[in-house]
Design a protein around this motif. Structure first.
Motif, PDB file in Angstrom:
ATOM      1  N   PHE A 254     -13.539  20.561   8.612  1.00  0.00           N
ATOM      2  CA  PHE A 254     -13.513  21.873   9.227  1.00  0.00           C
ATOM      3  C   PHE A 254     -13.377  21.713  10.745  1.00  0.00           C
ATOM      4  CE2 PHE A 254     -15.994  22.745   5.370  1.00  0.00           C
ATOM      5  CZ  PHE A 254     -15.243  23.789   4.885  1.00  0.00           C
ATOM      6  N   ALA A 255     -12.450  22.413  11.376  1.00  0.00           N
ATOM      7  CA  ALA A 255     -12.272  22.307  12.820  1.00  0.00           C
ATOM      8  C   ALA A 255     -12.248  23.701  13.419  1.00  0.00           C
ATOM      9  CB  ALA A 255     -10.971  21.585  13.139  1.00  0.00           C
ATOM     10  N   THR A 256     -12.885  23.852  14.539  1.00  0.00           N
ATOM     11  CA  THR A 256     -12.863  25.136  15.234  1.00  0.00           C
ATOM     12  C   THR A 256     -12.285  24.922  16.622  1.00  0.00           C
ATOM     13  OG1 THR A 256     -14.819  25.830  14.050  1.00  0.00           O
ATOM     14  CG2 THR A 256     -14.261  27.061  16.050  1.00  0.00           C
TER      15      THR A 256
ATOM     16  N   SER B  70      -8.596  29.431  11.938  1.00  0.00           N
ATOM     17  CA  SER B  70      -9.764  28.608  11.653  1.00  0.00           C
ATOM     18  C   SER B  70      -9.517  27.590  10.552  1.00  0.00           C
ATOM     19  CB  SER B  70     -10.943  29.504  11.256  1.00  0.00           C
ATOM     20  OG  SER B  70     -10.620  30.263  10.102  1.00  0.00           O
ATOM     21  N   GLY B  71      -8.420  27.686   9.865  1.00  0.00           N
ATOM     22  CA  GLY B  71      -8.132  26.735   8.795  1.00  0.00           C
ATOM     23  C   GLY B  71      -7.034  27.262   7.905  1.00  0.00           C
ATOM     24  N   PRO B  72      -6.769  26.564   6.805  1.00  0.00           N
ATOM     25  CA  PRO B  72      -5.713  27.000   5.884  1.00  0.00           C
ATOM     26  C   PRO B  72      -6.022  28.382   5.307  1.00  0.00           C
ATOM     27  CG  PRO B  72      -6.529  24.792   5.350  1.00  0.00           C
ATOM     28  CD  PRO B  72      -7.459  25.348   6.349  1.00  0.00           C
ATOM     29  N   ASP B  73      -4.972  29.124   4.999  1.00  0.00           N
ATOM     30  CA  ASP B  73      -5.194  30.416   4.367  1.00  0.00           C
ATOM     31  C   ASP B  73      -5.363  30.225   2.857  1.00  0.00           C
ATOM     32  OD1 ASP B  73      -2.622  30.138   3.239  1.00  0.00           O
ATOM     33  OD2 ASP B  73      -1.695  31.403   4.766  1.00  0.00           O
TER      34      ASP B  73
ATOM     35  N   ARG C 131      -4.699  26.873   0.481  1.00  0.00           N
ATOM     36  CA  ARG C 131      -5.797  26.221  -0.224  1.00  0.00           C
ATOM     37  C   ARG C 131      -5.525  26.179  -1.732  1.00  0.00           C
ATOM     38  NH1 ARG C 131     -10.306  25.931   3.316  1.00  0.00           N
ATOM     39  NH2 ARG C 131     -10.311  27.508   4.972  1.00  0.00           N
TER      40      ARG C 131
ATOM     41  N   VAL D  34     -10.516  22.373   1.289  1.00  0.00           N
ATOM     42  CA  VAL D  34     -10.956  22.421   2.678  1.00  0.00           C
ATOM     43  C   VAL D  34      -9.792  22.228   3.642  1.00  0.00           C
ATOM     44  CG1 VAL D  34     -12.317  21.194   4.414  1.00  0.00           C
ATOM     45  CG2 VAL D  34     -13.324  21.695   2.188  1.00  0.00           C
ATOM     46  N   THR D  35      -8.917  21.289   3.320  1.00  0.00           N
ATOM     47  CA  THR D  35      -7.855  20.924   4.250  1.00  0.00           C
ATOM     48  C   THR D  35      -6.554  21.683   4.038  1.00  0.00           C
ATOM     49  OG1 THR D  35      -7.048  19.147   2.804  1.00  0.00           O
ATOM     50  CG2 THR D  35      -8.781  18.582   4.406  1.00  0.00           C
TER      51      THR D  35
END
Length: 330
Positions: free
Chosen positions: A12-14, A32-35, A39, A325-326
Motif C-alpha cells: 500500500f502506498a500513499t 491511492s491504488g488500483p481501482d 484488482r 492489493v497491487t
C-alpha cells in the motif's frame, strides 16, 4: 494449518501532493491504488493461472470482499474433475473453526478477556495431548474432553505455544474460568455459536478447534463482521500474539508452520508476521480465510482435500491477496 508461501510484501502506498496557494491549476491528488476493475482482473488471473501455486489446488472457489460486500469471486475447475466449488458449497472447515471460537469467547467476555482465556486462545495453556481424531460425532463437549488424553495438561508446556485442539476444548468445557459448554452436542453447539456470532454453521463433532462445517458465503459474513467492528474481536485481531516457531522461539513447542516461516499466534488466528502480516486461520482440508493487515479486505480460498491441503490453499490465497492489493497478477 499454515505453511510455505513466498514472503508477501504489503505494497500500500500513499502519495501526498501539496497544492500551491489554492491555485485552480494545482495538481490532482494521486490515486491511492488500483481501482476495483484492476484488482478484480489481477485476482482472477492469479486464481486461474496454470503456472503459479494456485494451479495445483484445483478445483477451488475464491472470493475477495470488503466490509460492505463481496467484490470478486470465481470457481476454478480442474480438467477431468466434475467438482465445482461455489460460495454455497457446504464443507468441513477444520482449523478455520478456531477463529470462530476465538471470536465467540471475546464476545461472551464483552471484550474483557481473563489471563486464562488468553492462554487457552493463544495455545499456551498446556493442553497438548489432544488426540489426532479429536471427538466422536456422538460426543458432547465434555465427553470429548474426557476421551483419551484430550483433557490432560502438560505442566511443562504451560506458557509455551503448542498448536492443538486441547486448549480450546478444555476451555469450552470448564464452568470457570471457561465457557461452560460441556453439555452441548453438535446441534446445540452450532445453535449457541450461531446465536453469539450471527452466522449459520453446523458441527460434525463438537470440537471447538476443528469441527465446524459451513459455506464460504456464511464464513464471509463472519469476516465482514470483523471488518465492520461488529464483533468484539475486531480491535483485538493480532492481540496477545505469541511466537510459534520452535527453531527461533524458545517458548514454542510445535507448530504446523515450517521452520522457514515465523508466524505469531493470536486469539484463535494466525498473524502472518514473516509474510505480509495478514490475519488467517487455514484448515487442514483446504479452507483458508484471511483479513489483510490493514483490515480493509477479506478473502477465502475454499475446497475439500481429504488428504490435507490447508498449506497449499494458503499459498494460493496469499498470491490472490497480493494481486488484489497491487492490481498486478501474480
Amino acid at each position: 494449518m499454515l505453511d510455505r508461501r513466498p514472503a508477501l510484501a504489503v505494497l500500500f502506498a500513499t502519495v501526498a501532493l501539496t497544492a500551491c496557494g489554492g491555485s485552480s491549476d494545482s495538481p490532482a491528488p494521486a490515486p491511492s491504488g488500483p481501482d476495483l476493475a484492476q484488482r478484480t482482473a489481477a485476482a482472477t488471473a492469479t486464481a486461474q493461472s496454470s503456472t503459479n501455486l494456485c494451479a495445483p489446488i484445483r478445483p477451488f472457489y475464491w472470493e475477495v470482499g470488503d466490509a460492505t460486500q463481496l467484490r470478486a469471486s470465481g470457481s476454478v475447475n480442474a480438467a477431468g474433475n466434475a467438482t465445482t466449488y461455489t460460495a454455497a458449497s457446504v464443507m468441513n472447515i477444520a482449523s478455520a473453526s478456531k477463529w470462530l471460537y476465538g471470536a465467540y469467547v471475546v464476545e461472551r467476555r464483552a471484550g474483557a478477556l481473563t489471563a486464562e482465556d488468553i492462554r487457552h486462545l493463544n495455545f499456551t495453556a498446556g493442553y497438548t495431548s489432544f488426540g489426532f481424531s479429536g471427538c466422536d460425532p456422538s460426543d458432547t463437549v465434555a465427553s470429548c474432553v474426557a476421551r483419551g488424553n484430550n483433557g490432560v495438561q502438560t505442566p511443562a508446556h504451560v506458557d509455551r505455544f503448542s498448536y492443538g485442539g486441547g486448549h480450546m476444548q478444555v476451555h469450552a468445557n470448564l464452568a470457570a474460568p471457561g465457557m461452560a459448554l460441556g453439555p452441548l452436542d453438535n446441534a446445540t453447539l452450532a445453535a449457541e455459536m450461531g446465536r453469539v456470532l450471527g452466522i449459520s454453521l453446523s458441527y460434525t463433532q463438537p470440537q471447538l478447534a476443528g469441527g465446524a462445517r459451513t459455506t464460504p458465503a456464511n464464513y464471509a459474513v463472519f469476516l465482514r463482521k470483523l471488518l465492520n467492528n461488529e464483533l468484539r474481536l475486531s480491535p483485538l485481531l493480532g492481540a496477545h500474539a505469541v511466537c510459534t516457531n520452535p527453531a527461533t522461539c524458545p517458548t514454542a513447542v510445535n507448530t504446523p508452520v515450517p521452520p522457514s516461516q515465523s508466524f505469531n499466534y493470536s486469539l484463535g488466528h494466525w498473524v502472518e508476521t514473516s509474510g505480509d502480516g495478514a490475519f488467517s486461520s487455514a484448515g487442514a482440508f483446504g479452507f483458508y480465510p484471511w483479513i489483510d493487515v490493514n483490515k480493509t479486505h477479506y478473502g477465502i480460498v475454499a475446497r475439500v482435500a481429504l488428504a490435507g491441503g490447508g498449506n497449499e490453499s494458503a499459498d494460493c490465497g496469499g498470491l490472490i491477496r497480493r494481486a488484489w492489493v497491487t492490481g498486478v497478477a501474480q
